[in-house]
Design an enzyme around this catalytic site. Structure first.
Site, PDB file in Angstrom:
ATOM      1  N   LEU A  40       0.812  -1.220   0.000  1.00  0.00           N
ATOM      2  CA  LEU A  40       0.000   0.000   0.000  1.00  0.00           C
ATOM      3  C   LEU A  40       0.844   1.268   0.000  1.00  0.00           C
ATOM      4  CD1 LEU A  40      -2.757  -1.080   2.561  1.00  0.00           C
ATOM      5  CD2 LEU A  40      -2.765  -1.298   0.065  1.00  0.00           C
ATOM      6  N   HIS A  41       0.303   2.272  -0.645  1.00  0.00           N
ATOM      7  CA  HIS A  41       0.926   3.605  -0.661  1.00  0.00           C
ATOM      8  C   HIS A  41      -0.184   4.634  -0.501  1.00  0.00           C
ATOM      9  CE1 HIS A  41      -0.648   3.706  -4.722  1.00  0.00           C
ATOM     10  NE2 HIS A  41       0.055   2.623  -5.028  1.00  0.00           N
ATOM     11  N   GLY A  43      -1.729   6.443  -2.495  1.00  0.00           N
ATOM     12  CA  GLY A  43      -2.844   6.331  -3.462  1.00  0.00           C
ATOM     13  C   GLY A  43      -3.937   5.431  -2.911  1.00  0.00           C
ATOM     14  N   HIS A  44      -3.535   4.243  -2.427  1.00  0.00           N
ATOM     15  CA  HIS A  44      -4.515   3.329  -1.824  1.00  0.00           C
ATOM     16  C   HIS A  44      -5.170   3.979  -0.610  1.00  0.00           C
ATOM     17  CE1 HIS A  44      -1.496   0.294  -3.503  1.00  0.00           C
ATOM     18  NE2 HIS A  44      -2.617  -0.064  -4.109  1.00  0.00           N
ATOM     19  N   GLY A 154      -9.273   3.713  -8.167  1.00  0.00           N
ATOM     20  CA  GLY A 154      -8.440   4.849  -8.560  1.00  0.00           C
ATOM     21  C   GLY A 154      -8.503   5.106 -10.053  1.00  0.00           C
ATOM     22  N   LYS A 156      -6.121   6.129 -11.581  1.00  0.00           N
ATOM     23  CA  LYS A 156      -4.803   5.692 -12.068  1.00  0.00           C
ATOM     24  C   LYS A 156      -4.985   4.535 -13.055  1.00  0.00           C
ATOM     25  CE  LYS A 156      -0.365   4.210 -11.600  1.00  0.00           C
ATOM     26  NZ  LYS A 156      -0.463   2.797 -11.672  1.00  0.00           N
ATOM     27  N   SER A 193       2.507   0.496  -6.554  1.00  0.00           N
ATOM     28  CA  SER A 193       3.239  -0.497  -5.758  1.00  0.00           C
ATOM     29  C   SER A 193       4.511  -0.926  -6.481  1.00  0.00           C
ATOM     30  CB  SER A 193       2.358  -1.731  -5.524  1.00  0.00           C
ATOM     31  OG  SER A 193       1.166  -1.349  -4.897  1.00  0.00           O
TER      32      SER A 193
HETATM   33  P1  AMP Z   1      -3.731  -2.106  -6.888  1.00  0.00           P
HETATM   34  O1  AMP Z   1      -3.303  -2.466  -5.518  1.00  0.00           O
HETATM   35  O2  AMP Z   1      -2.629  -1.604  -7.761  1.00  0.00           O
HETATM   36  O3  AMP Z   1      -4.573  -3.172  -7.531  1.00  0.00           O
HETATM   37  O4  AMP Z   1      -4.702  -0.854  -6.733  1.00  0.00           O
HETATM   38  C1  AMP Z   1      -5.820  -0.914  -5.905  1.00  0.00           C
HETATM   39  C2  AMP Z   1      -6.639   0.335  -6.134  1.00  0.00           C
HETATM   40  O5  AMP Z   1      -5.851   1.478  -5.833  1.00  0.00           O
HETATM   41  C3  AMP Z   1      -7.112   0.489  -7.587  1.00  0.00           C
HETATM   42  O6  AMP Z   1      -8.421   1.017  -7.600  1.00  0.00           O
HETATM   43  C4  AMP Z   1      -6.118   1.474  -8.138  1.00  0.00           C
HETATM   44  O7  AMP Z   1      -6.618   2.234  -9.221  1.00  0.00           O
HETATM   45  C5  AMP Z   1      -5.900   2.356  -6.922  1.00  0.00           C
HETATM   46  N1  AMP Z   1      -4.631   3.088  -7.053  1.00  0.00           N
HETATM   47  C6  AMP Z   1      -3.402   2.570  -7.296  1.00  0.00           C
HETATM   48  N2  AMP Z   1      -2.495   3.551  -7.408  1.00  0.00           N
HETATM   49  C7  AMP Z   1      -3.168   4.717  -7.243  1.00  0.00           C
HETATM   50  C8  AMP Z   1      -2.794   6.093  -7.259  1.00  0.00           C
HETATM   51  N3  AMP Z   1      -1.545   6.485  -7.486  1.00  0.00           N
HETATM   52  N4  AMP Z   1      -3.752   7.018  -7.045  1.00  0.00           N
HETATM   53  C9  AMP Z   1      -5.049   6.641  -6.821  1.00  0.00           C
HETATM   54  N5  AMP Z   1      -5.457   5.369  -6.800  1.00  0.00           N
HETATM   55  C10 AMP Z   1      -4.535   4.421  -7.006  1.00  0.00           C
END
Ligand code: AMP
Length: 288
Positions: A40-41, A43-44, A154, A156, A193
């Site tokens: 997680l960062h 954004g999450h 997101g 993104k 990530s």
């Molecule tokens: P992931 O863990 O990459 O599958 O992402 C999980 C959720 O976090 C998804 O809805 C992504 O679009 C969102 N997400 C990932 N990176 C970002 C970011 N930089 N800004 C906003 N949402 C993000």
């Protein structure tokens, strides 16, 4: 159960345990859901905060879904740290972490085939065969497990958001899909990530991705689509660290590449770049 000074978060690894716990909470308020693959960062965490501000219960799933990886080594390399993720979630308003095993999510191979029509024939769908089918499989399983009122995604992953909106409509899920803005590092790189896997020289070079998208927006006031594309290809042609996979300007609803800007059809520039073994995506919307 995870207890920090101010918040209590329940952690479940089975659908049954999760559902039993949610049954009571559902009666007294709304359930927001944030699906993630962990590592997680900010954004999450911004999605989690958005959910916590609009719902009485927020569920965050942490699961690296194998069926959406078309590249096996990408799956193997994907960063995982549940202990750190749990710490990061404390204080965000997350009430429940759902971190299932592969057997829990896929007791049997999932043979379902989703049809996302033209939405999956371009960009990520074109360059990552099978990716969106895997996304459909896991998101539908997670929606069935959590049965949220609202789910937060997101921008993104712009194309993923469109695919999930279609999935929700097609499967008649009574779930409100909430898009959330892209969180960026100070130098503009979209948080991901996979950024932690970047070699130093590639990490240094990576902010050019967002800078180029911003320049595309600037050019749109005086140039056509082809000129913008030419500009972007030129930027990456001589870049030794980053290799452009695609750059497209697409209609926000159909995701099909457009030939000209139109005031009535919002458009977004989408980009994918290889930085060594790491693949980065980003996008920016044109405000015409
Ligand atoms: P992931 O863990 O990459 O599958 O992402 C999980 C959720 O976090 C998804 O809805 C992504 O679009 C969102 N997400 C990932 N990176 C970002 C970011 N930089 N800004 C906003 N949402 C993000």
């Amino acid at each position: 159960m995870y207890i920090c000074s101010r918040f209590i978060m329940e952690i479940f690894d089975t659908i049954e345990g999760l559902q039993r716990h949610l049954a009571a909470l559902r009666k007294t308020g709304s359930v927001g859901f944030v699906p993630t693959m962990g590592a997680l960062h900010e954004g999450h965490l911004s999605l989690v905060r958005a959910s916590a501000s609009e719902n009485t219960t927020t569920v965050v799933s942490i699961y690296v879904n194998p069926t959406q990886f078309n590249d096996k080594s990408d799956l193997e390399r994907y960063p995982r740290d549940l202990t750190l993720d749990t710490k990061l979630l404390s204080g965000t308003g997350c009430s429940i972490i759902f971190a299932p095993t592969d057997i829990e999510m896929y007791p049997e191979p999932d043979t379902r085939k989703f049809d996302f029509g033209d939405l999956e024939k371009v960009m990520e769908g074109k360059h990552r065969p099978g990716h969106f089918n895997g996304v459909g499989q896991i998101v539908s399983k997670l929606f069935d497990a959590v049965l949220p009122d609202k789910a937060y995604f997101g921008l993104k992953d712009f194309q993923q958001l469109a695919v999930i909106k279609k999935l929700t409509l097609d499967q008649n899920y009574p779930i409100d899909i909430v898009p959330c803005p892209i969180a960026r590092e100070e130098d503009g790189l979209a948080m991901s990530s996979r950024n932690t896997l970047l070699e130093e020289s590639k990490r240094k070079a990576a902010p050019i991705i967002y800078k180029t998208l911003q320049k595309a927006i600037e050019l749109a006031s005086k140039s056509g689509i082809e000129d913008i594309k030419r500009y972007v290809f030129e930027v990456f042609k001589n870049n030794r660290e980053l290799e452009l996979e695609y750059f497209d300007i697409v209609d926000d609803n159909t995701l099909q590449p457009i030939q000209a800007f139109s005031l009535n059809s919002p458009a977004t520039a989408c980009i994918a770049v290889h930085a060594g073994k790491v693949r980065l995506i980003d996008n920016i919307q044109f405000n015409l």
